[in-house]
Motif scaffolding. Sequence first.
Motif, PDB file in Angstrom:
ATOM      1  N   GLU A 228       0.827  -1.208   0.000  1.00 14.09           N
ATOM      2  CA  GLU A 228       0.000   0.000   0.000  1.00 14.09           C
ATOM      3  C   GLU A 228       0.862   1.259   0.000  1.00 14.09           C
ATOM      4  OE1 GLU A 228      -3.799   0.418   0.346  1.00 14.09           O
ATOM      5  OE2 GLU A 228      -3.197  -1.257  -0.909  1.00 14.09           O
ATOM      6  N   ARG A 229       1.908   1.261   0.828  1.00 14.15           N
ATOM      7  CA  ARG A 229       2.773   2.447   0.889  1.00 14.15           C
ATOM      8  C   ARG A 229       3.538   2.642  -0.418  1.00 14.15           C
ATOM      9  NH1 ARG A 229       6.868   2.516   4.762  1.00 14.15           N
ATOM     10  NH2 ARG A 229       6.827   4.796   4.788  1.00 14.15           N
ATOM     11  N   ALA A 230       3.869   1.536  -1.081  1.00 17.14           N
ATOM     12  CA  ALA A 230       4.573   1.635  -2.360  1.00 17.14           C
ATOM     13  C   ALA A 230       3.639   2.089  -3.481  1.00 17.14           C
ATOM     14  CB  ALA A 230       5.205   0.292  -2.715  1.00 17.14           C
ATOM     15  N   ALA A 231       2.400   1.637  -3.445  1.00 16.91           N
ATOM     16  CA  ALA A 231       1.448   1.936  -4.522  1.00 16.91           C
ATOM     17  C   ALA A 231       0.839   3.329  -4.390  1.00 16.91           C
ATOM     18  CB  ALA A 231       0.341   0.887  -4.549  1.00 16.91           C
ATOM     19  N   PHE A 232       0.702   3.822  -3.155  1.00 15.24           N
ATOM     20  CA  PHE A 232       0.042   5.105  -2.914  1.00 15.24           C
ATOM     21  C   PHE A 232       0.956   5.996  -2.081  1.00 15.24           C
ATOM     22  CE2 PHE A 232      -3.332   1.985  -3.436  1.00 15.24           C
ATOM     23  CZ  PHE A 232      -4.168   2.601  -4.359  1.00 15.24           C
ATOM     24  N   SER A 233       1.667   6.861  -2.737  1.00 14.93           N
ATOM     25  CA  SER A 233       2.470   7.837  -1.994  1.00 14.93           C
ATOM     26  C   SER A 233       1.562   8.936  -1.483  1.00 14.93           C
ATOM     27  CB  SER A 233       3.555   8.429  -2.892  1.00 14.93           C
ATOM     28  OG  SER A 233       2.963   9.229  -3.914  1.00 14.93           O
ATOM     29  N   ARG A 234       2.063   9.698  -0.538  1.00 17.48           N
ATOM     30  CA  ARG A 234       1.259  10.799   0.002  1.00 17.48           C
ATOM     31  C   ARG A 234       0.874  11.806  -1.075  1.00 17.48           C
ATOM     32  NH1 ARG A 234       0.822  11.890   5.423  1.00 17.48           N
ATOM     33  NH2 ARG A 234       1.750  10.369   6.846  1.00 17.48           N
ATOM     34  N   THR A 235       1.746  12.030  -2.035  1.00 19.88           N
ATOM     35  CA  THR A 235       1.455  13.005  -3.084  1.00 19.88           C
ATOM     36  C   THR A 235       0.305  12.558  -3.981  1.00 19.88           C
ATOM     37  OG1 THR A 235       3.152  12.027  -4.507  1.00 19.88           O
ATOM     38  CG2 THR A 235       3.812  13.879  -3.110  1.00 19.88           C
ATOM     39  N   GLN A 236       0.012  11.259  -3.975  1.00 22.77           N
ATOM     40  CA  GLN A 236      -1.090  10.740  -4.777  1.00 22.77           C
ATOM     41  C   GLN A 236      -2.434  10.810  -4.053  1.00 22.77           C
ATOM     42  OE1 GLN A 236       1.313   6.965  -5.451  1.00 22.77           O
ATOM     43  NE2 GLN A 236       0.239   7.089  -7.418  1.00 22.77           N
ATOM     44  N   LEU A 237      -2.404  11.254  -2.803  1.00 22.08           N
ATOM     45  CA  LEU A 237      -3.615  11.257  -1.982  1.00 22.08           C
ATOM     46  C   LEU A 237      -3.867  12.667  -1.440  1.00 22.08           C
ATOM     47  CD1 LEU A 237      -2.851   7.959  -0.024  1.00 22.08           C
ATOM     48  CD2 LEU A 237      -4.476   8.231  -1.914  1.00 22.08           C
ATOM     49  N   PRO A 238      -4.380  13.559  -2.283  1.00 24.71           N
ATOM     50  CA  PRO A 238      -4.623  14.939  -1.826  1.00 24.71           C
ATOM     51  C   PRO A 238      -5.611  15.023  -0.682  1.00 24.71           C
ATOM     52  CG  PRO A 238      -5.682  14.522  -3.959  1.00 24.71           C
ATOM     53  CD  PRO A 238      -4.794  13.355  -3.681  1.00 24.71           C
ATOM     54  N   GLN A 239      -6.436  13.982  -0.486  1.00 25.50           N
ATOM     55  CA  GLN A 239      -7.398  13.984   0.616  1.00 25.50           C
ATOM     56  C   GLN A 239      -6.717  14.016   1.978  1.00 25.50           C
ATOM     57  OE1 GLN A 239      -7.074  11.655  -1.818  1.00 25.50           O
ATOM     58  NE2 GLN A 239      -9.036  10.718  -2.305  1.00 25.50           N
ATOM     59  N   LEU A 240      -5.438  13.673   2.029  1.00 25.20           N
ATOM     60  CA  LEU A 240      -4.728  13.655   3.304  1.00 25.20           C
ATOM     61  C   LEU A 240      -4.654  15.036   3.948  1.00 25.20           C
ATOM     62  CD1 LEU A 240      -1.744  11.231   2.516  1.00 25.20           C
ATOM     63  CD2 LEU A 240      -3.676  10.813   4.043  1.00 25.20           C
ATOM     64  N   GLY A 241      -4.900  16.065   3.171  1.00 28.49           N
ATOM     65  CA  GLY A 241      -4.856  17.406   3.723  1.00 28.49           C
ATOM     66  C   GLY A 241      -6.004  17.719   4.655  1.00 28.49           C
ATOM     67  N   ASN A 242      -7.000  16.859   4.704  1.00 28.89           N
ATOM     68  CA  ASN A 242      -8.165  17.093   5.574  1.00 28.89           C
ATOM     69  C   ASN A 242      -8.118  16.123   6.754  1.00 28.89           C
ATOM     70  OD1 ASN A 242     -10.654  17.517   6.786  1.00 28.89           O
ATOM     71  ND2 ASN A 242     -11.733  17.727   4.837  1.00 28.89           N
ATOM     72  N   PRO A 243      -7.842  16.610   7.975  1.00 30.78           N
ATOM     73  CA  PRO A 243      -7.706  15.719   9.133  1.00 30.78           C
ATOM     74  C   PRO A 243      -9.003  15.455   9.891  1.00 30.78           C
ATOM     75  CG  PRO A 243      -7.097  17.938   9.774  1.00 30.78           C
ATOM     76  CD  PRO A 243      -7.526  18.014   8.317  1.00 30.78           C
ATOM     77  N   ASP A 244     -10.135  15.807   9.325  1.00 34.44           N
ATOM     78  CA  ASP A 244     -11.404  15.766  10.048  1.00 34.44           C
ATOM     79  C   ASP A 244     -12.140  14.455   9.804  1.00 34.44           C
ATOM     80  OD1 ASP A 244     -13.643  16.896  11.532  1.00 34.44           O
ATOM     81  OD2 ASP A 244     -14.633  17.025   9.576  1.00 34.44           O
ATOM     82  N   LEU A 245     -12.482  13.737  10.875  1.00 30.53           N
ATOM     83  CA  LEU A 245     -13.152  12.445  10.748  1.00 30.53           C
ATOM     84  C   LEU A 245     -14.514  12.569  10.078  1.00 30.53           C
ATOM     85  CD1 LEU A 245     -12.791   9.362  11.788  1.00 30.53           C
ATOM     86  CD2 LEU A 245     -14.592  10.013  13.376  1.00 30.53           C
ATOM     87  N   LEU A 295      -5.324   5.468   2.659  1.00 34.10           N
ATOM     88  CA  LEU A 295      -5.716   6.693   3.364  1.00 34.10           C
ATOM     89  C   LEU A 295      -5.832   6.437   4.863  1.00 34.10           C
ATOM     90  CD1 LEU A 295      -8.443   8.189   0.995  1.00 34.10           C
ATOM     91  CD2 LEU A 295      -6.371   9.364   1.749  1.00 34.10           C
ATOM     92  N   ALA A 296      -6.425   5.311   5.226  1.00 33.67           N
ATOM     93  CA  ALA A 296      -6.585   4.987   6.646  1.00 33.67           C
ATOM     94  C   ALA A 296      -5.230   4.844   7.331  1.00 33.67           C
ATOM     95  CB  ALA A 296      -7.400   3.707   6.803  1.00 33.67           C
ATOM     96  N   GLY A 297      -4.291   4.169   6.688  1.00 38.78           N
ATOM     97  CA  GLY A 297      -2.974   3.984   7.287  1.00 38.78           C
ATOM     98  C   GLY A 297      -2.235   5.284   7.484  1.00 38.78           C
ATOM     99  N   TYR A 298      -2.221   6.121   6.471  1.00 43.69           N
ATOM    100  CA  TYR A 298      -1.553   7.424   6.586  1.00 43.69           C
ATOM    101  C   TYR A 298      -2.247   8.318   7.607  1.00 43.69           C
ATOM    102  CZ  TYR A 298       1.356   6.719   2.377  1.00 43.69           C
ATOM    103  OH  TYR A 298       2.285   6.267   1.467  1.00 43.69           O
ATOM    104  N   ARG A 299      -3.569   8.346   7.556  1.00 41.78           N
ATOM    105  CA  ARG A 299      -4.297   9.217   8.472  1.00 41.78           C
ATOM    106  C   ARG A 299      -4.137   8.768   9.921  1.00 41.78           C
ATOM    107  NH1 ARG A 299      -9.621  10.159   4.553  1.00 41.78           N
ATOM    108  NH2 ARG A 299      -8.993  12.237   3.805  1.00 41.78           N
ATOM    109  N   LEU A 300      -4.081   7.472  10.147  1.00 39.68           N
ATOM    110  CA  LEU A 300      -3.846   6.979  11.497  1.00 39.68           C
ATOM    111  C   LEU A 300      -2.480   7.440  11.994  1.00 39.68           C
ATOM    112  CD1 LEU A 300      -4.434   5.303  14.003  1.00 39.68           C
ATOM    113  CD2 LEU A 300      -3.739   3.259  12.711  1.00 39.68           C
ATOM    114  N   ALA A 301      -1.465   7.287  11.184  1.00 40.19           N
ATOM    115  CA  ALA A 301      -0.124   7.747  11.573  1.00 40.19           C
ATOM    116  C   ALA A 301      -0.124   9.241  11.878  1.00 40.19           C
ATOM    117  CB  ALA A 301       0.886   7.413  10.479  1.00 40.19           C
ATOM    118  N   ASP A 302      -0.758  10.012  11.027  1.00 40.46           N
ATOM    119  CA  ASP A 302      -0.794  11.462  11.217  1.00 40.46           C
ATOM    120  C   ASP A 302      -1.528  11.838  12.501  1.00 40.46           C
ATOM    121  OD1 ASP A 302       0.570  11.707   8.836  1.00 40.46           O
ATOM    122  OD2 ASP A 302      -1.180  12.340   7.666  1.00 40.46           O
TER     123      ASP A 302
END
Length: 310
Positions: A228-245, A295-302
């Motif tokens: 997942e981390r190899a296939a989806f970098s943070r730059t490919q997921l603009p939704q990461l900019g929104n931290p609201d559940l 998205l879930a993995g990155y958002r959890l880390a953040d």
Amino acid sequence: MKRLFQSILVFIGLLFITLPAALGWNKATHMAIGAMAYQELNTTSPQLLPKLLTILKQHPYFQNRWAPQMAALKLSQQEQDEYLFMLAARWPDDVKGTDPYHDHFSWHFINYVYAPQQGIARSDSALPTGETILQAYALNRQLLKSNVADSSKAIALCWLFHLTGDVHMPLHTSALVGTQFPQGDKGGNLFKIKLALSSNTTNLHSFWDGMLLNSDDYHSADSLATQERAAFSRTQLPQLGNPDLIAWSKESFQLAQDNVYRNNTLQAGSETEGSVLPPDYIATVKPIARRQVALAGYRLADELVADLSN
């Protein structure tokens, strides 16, 4: 006017229906989300890991259950640490029906109203089912940042791990209501399908649950997290900019409408004979499921960095 009035009456009636949804992703996928968060933190914020691991080792299940499981696998120390994240992420499903004190069924979902036959798709209100995933997430974040004992923080951490995964599963944010499901399809559990004409009948929720991973061993979950981390970098997921559940839940609700149910064009079968999925369905939705897990993995880390860095 008569049809409009009837639609309004239907919607009001829906607000008083309790429609539980099943738990998911499956345990294996939750383990992969936990593993992805561990891998991400190990790369970007390794100084935070000792604090998280110290808290998790105060969990009521650690000494008698989790520690023996880790020891039996003969993992390296780093692998044991990652496996602890996996066990934490799946724990709220593990206690379902076995540990009434820690089991909170309604925490896993929110039922935004999707009643396409009445032209209703509402994310500003939800069917009453008890405390929702939104309330549970806020409660456990508050506990994690409070002065409660680490044993309580460990339980809160497990719920945050798990709920971050659940809110990215589209069927945990919608209640499909219509002629075939007047009291809702219970998160796709009543929506009977087949993968092929010769396949056994299953349900839409189970299909989405196990779409990406069925083996809940350490190496399978670790491998999916790495992929997942190899296939989806943070730059490919603009939704990461929104931290609201709440925003995450609305993203999932839209995916449920557009992709899971295909704008109400996906056909459900009967209790004994599922409807065969369209030929392109799996190929279309699998990348969406993968992106949601990433998205879930990155958002959890953040979220862990935001809550525990100070």
